[in-house]
Write an enzyme that holds these catalytic residues in place. Structure first.
Site, PDB file in Angstrom:
ATOM      1  N   GLY A 176      -0.337   2.283  -0.242  1.00  0.00           N
ATOM      2  CA  GLY A 176      -1.285   2.251   0.867  1.00  0.00           C
ATOM      3  C   GLY A 176      -2.592   2.934   0.528  1.00  0.00           C
ATOM      4  O   GLY A 176      -2.789   3.422  -0.581  1.00  0.00           O
TER       5      GLY A 176
ATOM      6  N   HIS B  46       5.660  -2.313 -12.230  1.00  0.00           N
ATOM      7  CA  HIS B  46       4.847  -2.239 -11.008  1.00  0.00           C
ATOM      8  C   HIS B  46       4.578  -3.652 -10.496  1.00  0.00           C
ATOM      9  O   HIS B  46       3.629  -4.316 -10.912  1.00  0.00           O
ATOM     10  CB  HIS B  46       3.527  -1.508 -11.307  1.00  0.00           C
ATOM     11  CG  HIS B  46       2.758  -1.126 -10.084  1.00  0.00           C
ATOM     12  ND1 HIS B  46       2.435   0.179  -9.790  1.00  0.00           N
ATOM     13  CD2 HIS B  46       2.242  -1.859  -9.070  1.00  0.00           C
ATOM     14  CE1 HIS B  46       1.748   0.228  -8.658  1.00  0.00           C
ATOM     15  NE2 HIS B  46       1.619  -1.014  -8.204  1.00  0.00           N
TER      16      HIS B  46
ATOM     17  N   HIS C  81       1.376   5.577  -6.093  1.00  0.00           N
ATOM     18  CA  HIS C  81       0.085   4.920  -6.282  1.00  0.00           C
ATOM     19  C   HIS C  81      -1.009   5.988  -6.212  1.00  0.00           C
ATOM     20  O   HIS C  81      -1.121   6.680  -5.195  1.00  0.00           O
ATOM     21  CB  HIS C  81      -0.181   3.922  -5.152  1.00  0.00           C
ATOM     22  CG  HIS C  81       0.564   2.628  -5.269  1.00  0.00           C
ATOM     23  ND1 HIS C  81       1.923   2.528  -5.092  1.00  0.00           N
ATOM     24  CD2 HIS C  81       0.111   1.372  -5.525  1.00  0.00           C
ATOM     25  CE1 HIS C  81       2.282   1.263  -5.236  1.00  0.00           C
ATOM     26  NE2 HIS C  81       1.211   0.535  -5.500  1.00  0.00           N
TER      27      HIS C  81
ATOM     28  N   ASP D 143       1.157  -6.033 -10.701  1.00  0.00           N
ATOM     29  CA  ASP D 143       0.876  -5.559  -9.353  1.00  0.00           C
ATOM     30  C   ASP D 143       1.314  -6.614  -8.337  1.00  0.00           C
ATOM     31  O   ASP D 143       2.314  -6.449  -7.669  1.00  0.00           O
ATOM     32  CB  ASP D 143      -0.598  -5.195  -9.161  1.00  0.00           C
ATOM     33  CG  ASP D 143      -0.797  -4.156  -8.067  1.00  0.00           C
ATOM     34  OD1 ASP D 143       0.181  -3.800  -7.399  1.00  0.00           O
ATOM     35  OD2 ASP D 143      -1.930  -3.686  -7.883  1.00  0.00           O
TER      36      ASP D 143
ATOM     37  N   ASP E 264       5.973  -8.383  -1.723  1.00  0.00           N
ATOM     38  CA  ASP E 264       5.178  -9.148  -0.759  1.00  0.00           C
ATOM     39  C   ASP E 264       3.891  -9.717  -1.355  1.00  0.00           C
ATOM     40  O   ASP E 264       3.242 -10.561  -0.746  1.00  0.00           O
ATOM     41  CB  ASP E 264       4.863  -8.311   0.490  1.00  0.00           C
ATOM     42  CG  ASP E 264       4.165  -7.000   0.196  1.00  0.00           C
ATOM     43  OD1 ASP E 264       4.012  -6.644  -0.991  1.00  0.00           O
ATOM     44  OD2 ASP E 264       3.764  -6.304   1.153  1.00  0.00           O
TER      45      ASP E 264
ATOM     46  N   GLU F 274      -6.508   4.854  -8.008  1.00  0.00           N
ATOM     47  CA  GLU F 274      -6.996   3.473  -7.977  1.00  0.00           C
ATOM     48  C   GLU F 274      -8.259   3.442  -7.116  1.00  0.00           C
ATOM     49  O   GLU F 274      -9.367   3.358  -7.610  1.00  0.00           O
ATOM     50  CB  GLU F 274      -5.912   2.538  -7.420  1.00  0.00           C
ATOM     51  CG  GLU F 274      -6.333   1.076  -7.389  1.00  0.00           C
ATOM     52  CD  GLU F 274      -5.339   0.186  -6.670  1.00  0.00           C
ATOM     53  OE1 GLU F 274      -5.461  -1.038  -6.826  1.00  0.00           O
ATOM     54  OE2 GLU F 274      -4.467   0.698  -5.937  1.00  0.00           O
TER      55      GLU F 274
ATOM     56  N   HIS G  49       4.863  -5.835  -6.695  1.00  0.00           N
ATOM     57  CA  HIS G  49       5.148  -5.821  -5.261  1.00  0.00           C
ATOM     58  C   HIS G  49       5.782  -7.128  -4.803  1.00  0.00           C
ATOM     59  O   HIS G  49       5.258  -8.210  -5.081  1.00  0.00           O
ATOM     60  CB  HIS G  49       3.856  -5.594  -4.471  1.00  0.00           C
ATOM     61  CG  HIS G  49       3.303  -4.214  -4.606  1.00  0.00           C
ATOM     62  ND1 HIS G  49       3.638  -3.193  -3.740  1.00  0.00           N
ATOM     63  CD2 HIS G  49       2.440  -3.670  -5.503  1.00  0.00           C
ATOM     64  CE1 HIS G  49       2.990  -2.085  -4.093  1.00  0.00           C
ATOM     65  NE2 HIS G  49       2.268  -2.348  -5.168  1.00  0.00           N
TER      66      HIS G  49
END
Length: 345
Positions: A176, A18, A203, A284, A22, A206, A20
């Site tokens: 998102g 996991h 996701h 993350d 960006d 959370e 990302h």
């Protein structure tokens, strides 16, 4: 009780599920790309920009945490930028002995300069493939639908995922804001993905409770859960996740920063591990969370005083849960298990 040093943890073979794209760009790369493509940044020098983009445990909330993403994405709107970012993230992972890395990103966020979704995916494939040739690492790509965007866009992205199946894309995700954006709204895209035999991760659990995890499993057939931090709020669902060996992609420092949990000590990862749930450790967002995978392992080991056996279990959980064909997964798992034994675990 063993105390694991950063260097020892770094030396261990690891998998990261996991991460990302960006949220994991090098600061110098952001500066370089902004200069090259004439993108305006809120801070012009390295130190100030780094401080602005990174969050610590004094982060106020999820909104505060997310403020950096429009900035990182502003420089990831060209094929050269995407390829470079994917290569460098893979390189950073290889440097800390990550043998399998799964990079997730949403092509929907990289279309400001009219790149097609396919062009975006191909640029990231180019970067990760270059890294695979240079380093001892396998890199899979996970395409992210966005909960707050229309289900029609999720369908478009699902088509792209299908087109690049077995060409670098290993799974489809939904990211998102969870609240008021239920996973079931995107179930048609997941139906298409599942019927094309592509893996899914979502996701969930959370920023919203176990109902979000329930939808991820039962409406979108998630093979893994991104975070799953609040699973303990529904004991029956927790048992279902455990019984069906659904892995949790846990990101401990990020969960503290976004106030999903009050403190490191309150994080449920150790309780889940004790119950036999297949927990894995992940970053993350390396840049935003100011972390590395080794740092995440160090945090968990120090906070919960993990034993050798527990540390080995979590590492192997990661290798068990990667989105590779079973034959490849078995080979990577057995290699890691052997290497861990040689290193004293």
């Amino acid at each position: 009780m063993a105390e694991f040093t950063y260097e020892f943890l770094k030396s261990l073979p690891k998998a990261e599920l996991h991460c990302h794209l960006d949220g994991s760009v090098r600061v110098q790369t952001i500066l370089d790309l902004a200069k090259k493509h004439k993108v305006k940044l809120p801070k012009k020098n390295y130190t100030e920009l780094k401080s602005y983009l990174e969050v610590g445990h004094d982060c106020k909330n999820l909104l505060d945490y997310l403020k950096a993403f429009p900035i990182t994405n502003s420089v990831l709107q060209t094929t050269d930028a995407l390829s470079r970012a994917a290569f460098e993230l893979s390189e950073d992972a290889a440097e800390e002995n990550i043998r399998v890395l799964e990079i997730r990103f949403s092509p929907l966020l990289h279309t400001e300069k009219n790149l097609t979704l396919s062009e975006i995916v191909e640029a990231v494939i180019e970067g990760k493939s270059k890294a695979e040739k240079q380093y001892n690492i396998k890199v899979g790509l996970i395409l992210c639908g966005i909960r707050s965007m229309s289900p029609e866009l999720s369908m478009d992205l699902a088509e792209v995922a299908i087109n690049y199946k077995n060409k670098g894309v290993v799974a489809y995700d939904l990211a998102g804001p969870e609240e008021n954006h239920p996973a079931k709204d995107h179930k048609e895209a997941f139906f298409k993905i599942i019927n094309n035999n592509i893996n899914t991760t979502v996701h969930a659990g959370e920023a919203y409770g176990p109902e979000s995890i329930h939808q991820a499993i039962h409406y979108t057939r998630a093979n893994r859960i991104g975070h799953g931090t609040r699973l303990h709020e529904d004991p029956e669902l927790l048992h279902f996740v455990n019984d069906h060996r659904i892995p949790l992609e846990m990101c401990v420092n990020c969960n503290v920063q976004t106030k999903t949990v009050v403190s490191l000590e309150d994080h449920p990862i150790k309780d889940y591990l004790d119950q036999g749930i297949r927990v894995t450790i992940n970053t993350d967002n390396r840049l935003i969370s100011k972390t590395t995978l080794t740092n995440e392992y160090k945090t968990v080991c120090d906070t919960f005083k993990l034993t050798n056996k527990e540390l080995k279990k979590i590492i192997l959980n990661g290798f068990k849960s990667i989105f590779l064909p079973y034959i490849e997964c078995k080979k990577v798992y057995e290699s890691a298990e052997k290497e861990l034994a040689e290193l004293g675990l």
